[in-house]
Design an enzyme around this catalytic site. Structure first.
Site, PDB file in Angstrom:
ATOM      1  N   HIS A 174       1.479  -1.888   9.867  1.00 55.29           N
ATOM      2  CA  HIS A 174       1.375  -0.506  10.294  1.00 55.29           C
ATOM      3  C   HIS A 174       2.259  -0.224  11.508  1.00 55.29           C
ATOM      4  O   HIS A 174       2.345  -1.035  12.437  1.00 55.29           O
ATOM      5  CB  HIS A 174      -0.082  -0.158  10.627  1.00 55.29           C
ATOM      6  CG  HIS A 174      -0.981  -0.128   9.433  1.00 55.29           C
ATOM      7  ND1 HIS A 174      -1.758   0.958   9.111  1.00 55.29           N
ATOM      8  CD2 HIS A 174      -1.234  -1.053   8.475  1.00 55.29           C
ATOM      9  CE1 HIS A 174      -2.443   0.695   8.009  1.00 55.29           C
ATOM     10  NE2 HIS A 174      -2.135  -0.525   7.607  1.00 55.29           N
ATOM     11  N   GLU A 224      -6.119   4.465   5.530  1.00 57.85           N
ATOM     12  CA  GLU A 224      -6.086   3.171   6.210  1.00 57.85           C
ATOM     13  C   GLU A 224      -5.310   3.359   7.519  1.00 57.85           C
ATOM     14  O   GLU A 224      -4.113   3.168   7.601  1.00 57.85           O
ATOM     15  CB  GLU A 224      -5.425   2.111   5.330  1.00 57.85           C
ATOM     16  CG  GLU A 224      -5.542   0.708   5.899  1.00 57.85           C
ATOM     17  CD  GLU A 224      -4.814  -0.332   5.059  1.00 57.85           C
ATOM     18  OE1 GLU A 224      -4.786  -1.497   5.490  1.00 57.85           O
ATOM     19  OE2 GLU A 224      -4.269   0.020   4.000  1.00 57.85           O
ATOM     20  N   HIS A 232      -8.218  -3.941  10.397  1.00 57.05           N
ATOM     21  CA  HIS A 232      -7.116  -3.897  11.356  1.00 57.05           C
ATOM     22  C   HIS A 232      -7.679  -3.805  12.780  1.00 57.05           C
ATOM     23  O   HIS A 232      -7.381  -2.884  13.530  1.00 57.05           O
ATOM     24  CB  HIS A 232      -6.194  -2.716  11.056  1.00 57.05           C
ATOM     25  CG  HIS A 232      -5.306  -2.952   9.864  1.00 57.05           C
ATOM     26  ND1 HIS A 232      -4.128  -3.665   9.951  1.00 57.05           N
ATOM     27  CD2 HIS A 232      -5.446  -2.590   8.569  1.00 57.05           C
ATOM     28  CE1 HIS A 232      -3.567  -3.715   8.738  1.00 57.05           C
ATOM     29  NE2 HIS A 232      -4.359  -3.081   7.891  1.00 57.05           N
ATOM     30  N   GLY A 286       1.595  -5.321   2.462  1.00 60.54           N
ATOM     31  CA  GLY A 286       0.886  -4.990   1.235  1.00 60.54           C
ATOM     32  C   GLY A 286       1.089  -6.078   0.205  1.00 60.54           C
ATOM     33  O   GLY A 286       1.486  -7.213   0.529  1.00 60.54           O
ATOM     34  N   GLY A 305      -3.357 -14.979  -3.723  1.00 58.51           N
ATOM     35  CA  GLY A 305      -2.936 -16.318  -3.327  1.00 58.51           C
ATOM     36  C   GLY A 305      -2.041 -16.348  -2.111  1.00 58.51           C
ATOM     37  O   GLY A 305      -1.704 -17.428  -1.627  1.00 58.51           O
ATOM     38  N   ASP A 359      -4.274  -3.688  -2.831  1.00 62.10           N
ATOM     39  CA  ASP A 359      -3.417  -3.322  -1.699  1.00 62.10           C
ATOM     40  C   ASP A 359      -1.983  -3.181  -2.192  1.00 62.10           C
ATOM     41  O   ASP A 359      -1.019  -3.494  -1.483  1.00 62.10           O
ATOM     42  CB  ASP A 359      -3.514  -4.367  -0.582  1.00 62.10           C
ATOM     43  CG  ASP A 359      -2.980  -3.859   0.757  1.00 62.10           C
ATOM     44  OD1 ASP A 359      -2.948  -2.629   0.959  1.00 62.10           O
ATOM     45  OD2 ASP A 359      -2.583  -4.686   1.595  1.00 62.10           O
TER      46      ASP A 359
END
Length: 380
Positions: free
Chosen positions: A143, A131, A195, A309, A249, A274
């Site tokens: 990131h 990723e 992204h 994440g 959620g 994730d």
């Protein structure tokens, strides 16, 4: 004397549909098929789980960590085994460990770790998901921007290694060309757009070049607008594009998830966690690229509130889909089994088809996990 084992429950979900009055026949850890209750092989061992439903083990193509281990921090085969062990109690029996944007040395060490884990048969490790680092600074999310860069020949060569199992590469049009995508697709790499601030036209061009998926739809991309549909609109309108969704959620409101579930075919929607190191671990914080990530109320954030994440496991994602989004249990299970398996091109995971691994999740009437079997053997 038969070497077969027969698994019984009230119902059996084979990855697509639910069967009644059937039993799952397994031999040497491999599914041989479904049989009528009165057709068990002579001498077969009977395992009556007393469960409401048997499902194939879950498949997750975006897992950053678990059990107190973050893949970026410990790119080793031992770390991958700990991550897989941490997710197994939540029903995940096949996962694609994910390394996010980092130094070149970390990315290459992660590739070597995945190759080593696959070579030694580490249970549950089926590939690797890169990723980044070829993503957009504008939509970087958590990131680290200093490591984001354009794709080069050496990067393509690493992604195309033949010892990495199933390879997913999340890229952005800002830092990879359509020619890069075509070359990766030709080599069997699953290119996923994510992204990125790419608009609708750019997304469609990259899908035409060979991109086949979208990483965590809605997150780290331009929002859907009725005059500017962007990547979200391009993904939803294209029936051949696979879509990952984080159903915790927090990343996507349940009302938005409900709209997608109501209009998107379940065979191209995948639940992904994730997940970070916090899954299966009690710590309230950890570090990522030198920054502190805190856990509170099932939400992982940096100090500035940026989502870092998730704290999500797969059975909890299934529960949210059913309880908060009104998704039928069979559809929620499909998005955790056969749909991601189809996206990854797997035949040995995510289904009870003949020849698949007998990775089994026994579920109660409330979709709670009651027992797990890995290659037909009980596991904790």
């Amino acid at each position: 004397m038969s070497s077969a084992t027969v698994f019984r429950a009230r119902t059996i979900f084979d990855g697509w549909v639910v069967h009644r009055d059937r039993q799952l026949v397994v031999e040497n850890g491999i599914v041989t098929g479904l049989a009528h209750l009165d057709d068990a092989p002579a001498g077969a061992r009977i395992v009556d789980t007393q469960a409401e439903l048997l499902s194939p083990g879950f498949v997750d193509w975006q897992v950053n960590g678990g059990g107190g281990v973050l893949f970026n921090d410990d790119p080793s085969p031992e770390a991958l085994e700990r991550i897989a062990d941490a997710h197994r109690p939540y029903g995940t029996t096949a996962l694609v460990p994910t390394v996010i944007t980092d130094e070149v040395a970390v990315t290459r060490a992660a590739a070597d770790a995945a190759a080593a884990a696959i070579a030694r048969g580490s249970p549950g490790i089926i590939g690797i998901h890169f990723e980044g680092p070829h993503i957009s600074v504008a939509r970087k999310g958590v990131h680290a921007p200093q490591f984001i860069r354009p794709m080069e020949d050496a990067d393509r060569a690493m992604l195309c290694r033949d010892d990495l199992g199933r390879v997913v590469a999340t890229i952005a049009p800002e830092n990879a060309t359509p020619e890069d995508v075509a070359a990766l697709d030709d080599a069997g790499v699953i290119v996923s757009l994510g992204h990125t601030a790419a608009d609708h036209d750019a997304a469609r061009r990259y899908f035409a070049a060979g991109a086949r998926a979208v990483t965590h739809l809605f997150n780290a991309m331009e929002p859907l607008h009725h005059r500017e549909p962007g990547l979200i609109g391009a993904a939803l309108e294209n029936p051949s594009i696979h879509i990952g969704l984080i159903a915790d959620g927090h990343h996507v409101h349940p009302a938005v998830l409900s709209m997608v579930f109501a209009n998107g075919p379940r065979d191209r929607l995948s639940l992904v966690t994730d997940a970070m190191s916090s899954v299966g671990d009690r710590s309230d914080s950890f570090t990522l690229n030198g920054r502190t990530v805190k856990r509170a109320n099932g939400r992982l954030t940096l100090e500035d509130g940026t989502l870092a994440g998730s704290d999500l496991d797969m059975i909890s994602a299934i529960h949210l889909c059913v309880q908060a989004c009104g998704v039928a249990p069979v559809d929620a299970l499909r998005m955790a089994t056969s749909a991601p398996a189809r996206m990854l091109g797997l035949t040995a995971h995510g289904t009870f088809s003949r020849g698949a691994r007998a990775d089994i999740v026994a579920l109660g009437p409330d979709l709670r996990i009651e027992a797990m079997f890995l290659a037909g053997m009980p596991c904790t």
